[in-house]
Design a protein around this motif. Structure first.
Motif, PDB file in Angstrom:
ATOM      1  N   ARG A 112     -30.107 -35.706 -12.126  1.00  0.00           N
ATOM      2  CA  ARG A 112     -29.521 -35.243 -13.388  1.00  0.00           C
ATOM      3  C   ARG A 112     -28.194 -35.925 -13.692  1.00  0.00           C
ATOM      4  O   ARG A 112     -27.436 -35.466 -14.544  1.00  0.00           O
ATOM      5  CB  ARG A 112     -29.279 -33.722 -13.334  1.00  0.00           C
ATOM      6  N   ALA A 113     -27.915 -37.026 -13.023  1.00  0.00           N
ATOM      7  CA  ALA A 113     -26.615 -37.687 -13.145  1.00  0.00           C
ATOM      8  C   ALA A 113     -26.300 -38.095 -14.577  1.00  0.00           C
ATOM      9  O   ALA A 113     -25.138 -38.052 -14.998  1.00  0.00           O
ATOM     10  CB  ALA A 113     -26.551 -38.908 -12.229  1.00  0.00           C
ATOM     11  N   ARG A 114     -27.307 -38.483 -15.351  1.00  0.00           N
ATOM     12  CA  ARG A 114     -27.058 -38.965 -16.717  1.00  0.00           C
ATOM     13  C   ARG A 114     -27.345 -37.902 -17.772  1.00  0.00           C
ATOM     14  O   ARG A 114     -27.287 -38.186 -18.974  1.00  0.00           O
ATOM     15  CB  ARG A 114     -27.886 -40.220 -16.977  1.00  0.00           C
ATOM     16  N   ALA A 115     -27.619 -36.689 -17.329  1.00  0.00           N
ATOM     17  CA  ALA A 115     -27.863 -35.597 -18.269  1.00  0.00           C
ATOM     18  C   ALA A 115     -26.544 -34.984 -18.716  1.00  0.00           C
ATOM     19  O   ALA A 115     -25.609 -34.833 -17.911  1.00  0.00           O
ATOM     20  CB  ALA A 115     -28.719 -34.516 -17.607  1.00  0.00           C
ATOM     21  N   PRO A 116     -26.401 -34.636 -19.995  1.00  0.00           N
ATOM     22  CA  PRO A 116     -25.203 -33.913 -20.425  1.00  0.00           C
ATOM     23  C   PRO A 116     -25.080 -32.600 -19.655  1.00  0.00           C
ATOM     24  O   PRO A 116     -26.088 -31.933 -19.386  1.00  0.00           O
ATOM     25  CB  PRO A 116     -25.453 -33.658 -21.917  1.00  0.00           C
ATOM     26  N   VAL A 117     -23.875 -32.251 -19.300  1.00  0.00           N
ATOM     27  CA  VAL A 117     -23.666 -31.023 -18.523  1.00  0.00           C
ATOM     28  C   VAL A 117     -24.232 -29.812 -19.256  1.00  0.00           C
ATOM     29  O   VAL A 117     -24.721 -28.868 -18.636  1.00  0.00           O
ATOM     30  CB  VAL A 117     -22.162 -30.841 -18.224  1.00  0.00           C
ATOM     31  N   ARG A 118     -24.212 -29.853 -20.569  1.00  0.00           N
ATOM     32  CA  ARG A 118     -24.705 -28.736 -21.373  1.00  0.00           C
ATOM     33  C   ARG A 118     -26.166 -28.413 -21.068  1.00  0.00           C
ATOM     34  O   ARG A 118     -26.615 -27.268 -21.242  1.00  0.00           O
ATOM     35  CB  ARG A 118     -24.534 -29.057 -22.856  1.00  0.00           C
ATOM     36  N   GLU A 119     -26.930 -29.406 -20.630  1.00  0.00           N
ATOM     37  CA  GLU A 119     -28.345 -29.204 -20.368  1.00  0.00           C
ATOM     38  C   GLU A 119     -28.616 -28.584 -18.996  1.00  0.00           C
ATOM     39  O   GLU A 119     -29.758 -28.215 -18.697  1.00  0.00           O
ATOM     40  CB  GLU A 119     -29.099 -30.530 -20.478  1.00  0.00           C
ATOM     41  N   LEU A 120     -27.601 -28.456 -18.175  1.00  0.00           N
ATOM     42  CA  LEU A 120     -27.783 -27.923 -16.830  1.00  0.00           C
ATOM     43  C   LEU A 120     -27.738 -26.402 -16.823  1.00  0.00           C
ATOM     44  O   LEU A 120     -27.155 -25.771 -17.709  1.00  0.00           O
ATOM     45  CB  LEU A 120     -26.690 -28.454 -15.888  1.00  0.00           C
ATOM     46  N   SER A 121     -28.340 -25.815 -15.800  1.00  0.00           N
ATOM     47  CA  SER A 121     -28.239 -24.369 -15.594  1.00  0.00           C
ATOM     48  C   SER A 121     -26.818 -24.006 -15.183  1.00  0.00           C
ATOM     49  O   SER A 121     -26.021 -24.881 -14.800  1.00  0.00           O
ATOM     50  CB  SER A 121     -29.206 -23.929 -14.498  1.00  0.00           C
ATOM     51  N   GLY A 122     -26.488 -22.718 -15.259  1.00  0.00           N
ATOM     52  CA  GLY A 122     -25.149 -22.284 -14.867  1.00  0.00           C
ATOM     53  C   GLY A 122     -24.824 -22.635 -13.432  1.00  0.00           C
ATOM     54  O   GLY A 122     -23.709 -23.068 -13.112  1.00  0.00           O
ATOM     55  N   GLY A 123     -25.798 -22.477 -12.537  1.00  0.00           N
ATOM     56  CA  GLY A 123     -25.575 -22.810 -11.133  1.00  0.00           C
ATOM     57  C   GLY A 123     -25.311 -24.278 -10.924  1.00  0.00           C
ATOM     58  O   GLY A 123     -24.424 -24.669 -10.152  1.00  0.00           O
ATOM     59  N   VAL A 150     -21.564 -29.154 -10.218  1.00  0.00           N
ATOM     60  CA  VAL A 150     -20.852 -30.332 -10.716  1.00  0.00           C
ATOM     61  C   VAL A 150     -19.346 -30.129 -10.581  1.00  0.00           C
ATOM     62  O   VAL A 150     -18.609 -31.031 -10.162  1.00  0.00           O
ATOM     63  CB  VAL A 150     -21.227 -30.621 -12.183  1.00  0.00           C
ATOM     64  N   GLU A 151     -18.857 -28.923 -10.899  1.00  0.00           N
ATOM     65  CA  GLU A 151     -17.429 -28.643 -10.774  1.00  0.00           C
ATOM     66  C   GLU A 151     -16.987 -28.700  -9.317  1.00  0.00           C
ATOM     67  O   GLU A 151     -15.884 -29.168  -9.007  1.00  0.00           O
ATOM     68  CB  GLU A 151     -17.105 -27.281 -11.378  1.00  0.00           C
ATOM     69  N   LEU A 152     -17.838 -28.218  -8.411  1.00  0.00           N
ATOM     70  CA  LEU A 152     -17.501 -28.269  -6.992  1.00  0.00           C
ATOM     71  C   LEU A 152     -17.502 -29.716  -6.495  1.00  0.00           C
ATOM     72  O   LEU A 152     -16.609 -30.123  -5.740  1.00  0.00           O
ATOM     73  CB  LEU A 152     -18.486 -27.425  -6.191  1.00  0.00           C
ATOM     74  N   ALA A 153     -18.486 -30.494  -6.940  1.00  0.00           N
ATOM     75  CA  ALA A 153     -18.511 -31.915  -6.568  1.00  0.00           C
ATOM     76  C   ALA A 153     -17.258 -32.613  -7.076  1.00  0.00           C
ATOM     77  O   ALA A 153     -16.646 -33.424  -6.368  1.00  0.00           O
ATOM     78  CB  ALA A 153     -19.764 -32.577  -7.133  1.00  0.00           C
ATOM     79  N   ARG A 154     -16.856 -32.291  -8.313  1.00  0.00           N
ATOM     80  CA  ARG A 154     -15.651 -32.893  -8.885  1.00  0.00           C
ATOM     81  C   ARG A 154     -14.419 -32.528  -8.072  1.00  0.00           C
ATOM     82  O   ARG A 154     -13.548 -33.365  -7.816  1.00  0.00           O
ATOM     83  CB  ARG A 154     -15.481 -32.423 -10.328  1.00  0.00           C
ATOM     84  N   ALA A 155     -14.340 -31.275  -7.623  1.00  0.00           N
ATOM     85  CA  ALA A 155     -13.186 -30.824  -6.844  1.00  0.00           C
ATOM     86  C   ALA A 155     -13.117 -31.503  -5.478  1.00  0.00           C
ATOM     87  O   ALA A 155     -12.033 -31.654  -4.906  1.00  0.00           O
ATOM     88  CB  ALA A 155     -13.236 -29.303  -6.669  1.00  0.00           C
ATOM     89  N   LEU A 156     -14.253 -31.935  -4.955  1.00  0.00           N
ATOM     90  CA  LEU A 156     -14.303 -32.569  -3.635  1.00  0.00           C
ATOM     91  C   LEU A 156     -14.164 -34.092  -3.710  1.00  0.00           C
ATOM     92  O   LEU A 156     -13.984 -34.748  -2.678  1.00  0.00           O
ATOM     93  CB  LEU A 156     -15.630 -32.224  -2.940  1.00  0.00           C
ATOM     94  N   LEU A 157     -14.239 -34.635  -4.910  1.00  0.00           N
ATOM     95  CA  LEU A 157     -14.348 -36.079  -5.084  1.00  0.00           C
ATOM     96  C   LEU A 157     -13.171 -36.848  -4.491  1.00  0.00           C
ATOM     97  O   LEU A 157     -13.348 -37.922  -3.901  1.00  0.00           O
ATOM     98  CB  LEU A 157     -14.490 -36.389  -6.579  1.00  0.00           C
TER      99      LEU A 157
END
Length: 258
Positions: A133-144, A149-156
């Motif tokens: 789902r790397a190229r999918a807009p975040v809006r299309e993802l489920s809440g989980g 994605v936010e957790l991955a961003r925080a760990l980056l």
């Protein structure tokens, strides 16, 4: 070196914060070591979000001191914040950008070389099961998955300390359990200290330590087993409720040592 032997990565000493004469935080002291998963457990209105806003540099404490890897949040906020990864209670991600673009933007903010950023993004997306789902807009993802994605961003940027303020808010039980498991696994691999704020007792069962915050003060700091023991209860939920009764039932607040 085990987590209990590691030096403090995050230290909060005697922090106080008032709003309009009301003490939201009343001399809060706590610490988190690298590799340690610490749950900050408290009912709604306990002061968890105010504490996180101070720990993340959004608010300035009226008194007390916060350090991250030895850097003082008030005197050297740039160095302190560089060592933090943060997931706020309210989602803070661009819903219209693709997952990959959100992560690249965060990498650029932290000055990561593109080659390093690419490797870390690929590794984290794979670890969270989001590579497809790397190229999918975040809006299309489920809440989980948005939270992942936010957790991955925080760990980056490979922080020493990860702050998560009610990160499972609004998620279904299965998604909550998965996010807790992912956070524990990935932060353990990264040797990051974690402070996970929640009012959901089931999320703290496997924490290394539990800190109970109520009405702006620390009421307990110790292992889940010790929490059950000092409150003389069979379950964490009943122990938590015993330490945080409604105000009318608790005229003399008490602090229970570990």
């Amino acid at each position: 070196m085990t987590a209990t032997q590691a030096p403090l990565a995050l230290c909060c000493d005697g922090v106080r914060k008032s709003f309009g004469g009301h003490a939201a935080l009343d001399g809060v002291s706590l610490g988190v070591r690298r590799g340690e998963f610490v749950a900050l457990l408290g009912p709604n209105g306990a002061g968890k979000t105010t504490l996180f806003q101070i720990l993340s540099g959004l608010f300035v404490a009226d008194a007390g001191r916060v350090t991250v890897m030895g850097s003082d949040m008030r005197r050297d906020p740039v160095s302190a914040l560089a060592q933090l990864g943060i997931v706020f209670q309210q989602p803070a991600i661009d819903l219209d950008l693709p997952v990959l673009a959100n992560l690249r933007f965060h990498a650029d903010l932290h000055g990561l070389p593109r080659a390093v950023a690419r490797q870390r993004i690929e590794r984290l997306l794979d670890a969270f099961g989001l590579a497809g789902r790397a190229r999918a807009p975040v809006r299309e993802l489920s809440g989980g998955n948005r939270r992942k994605v936010e957790l991955a961003r925080a760990l980056l940027h490979e922080p020493a300390v990860l702050l998560l303020d009610e990160p499972t808010a609004g998620l279904d039980p299965a998604s909550r359990a998965q996010l807790v498991a992912d956070a524990r696994r990935l932060t353990a691999q990264a040797r990051a200290g974690v402070l996970w704020a929640t009012h959901l007792v089931q999320e703290v069962e496997h924490a290394d330590r539990v800190i109970v915050l109520d009405r702006g003060g620390v009421r307990f700091d110790g292992t889940p087993a010790a929490l059950r023991g000092v409150a003389e209860r069979d379950s964490l939920e009943s122990a938590f409720l015993a330490l945080t009764p409604p105000p009318s039932d608790n005229p003399a607040r008490r602090t229970v040592p570990a």
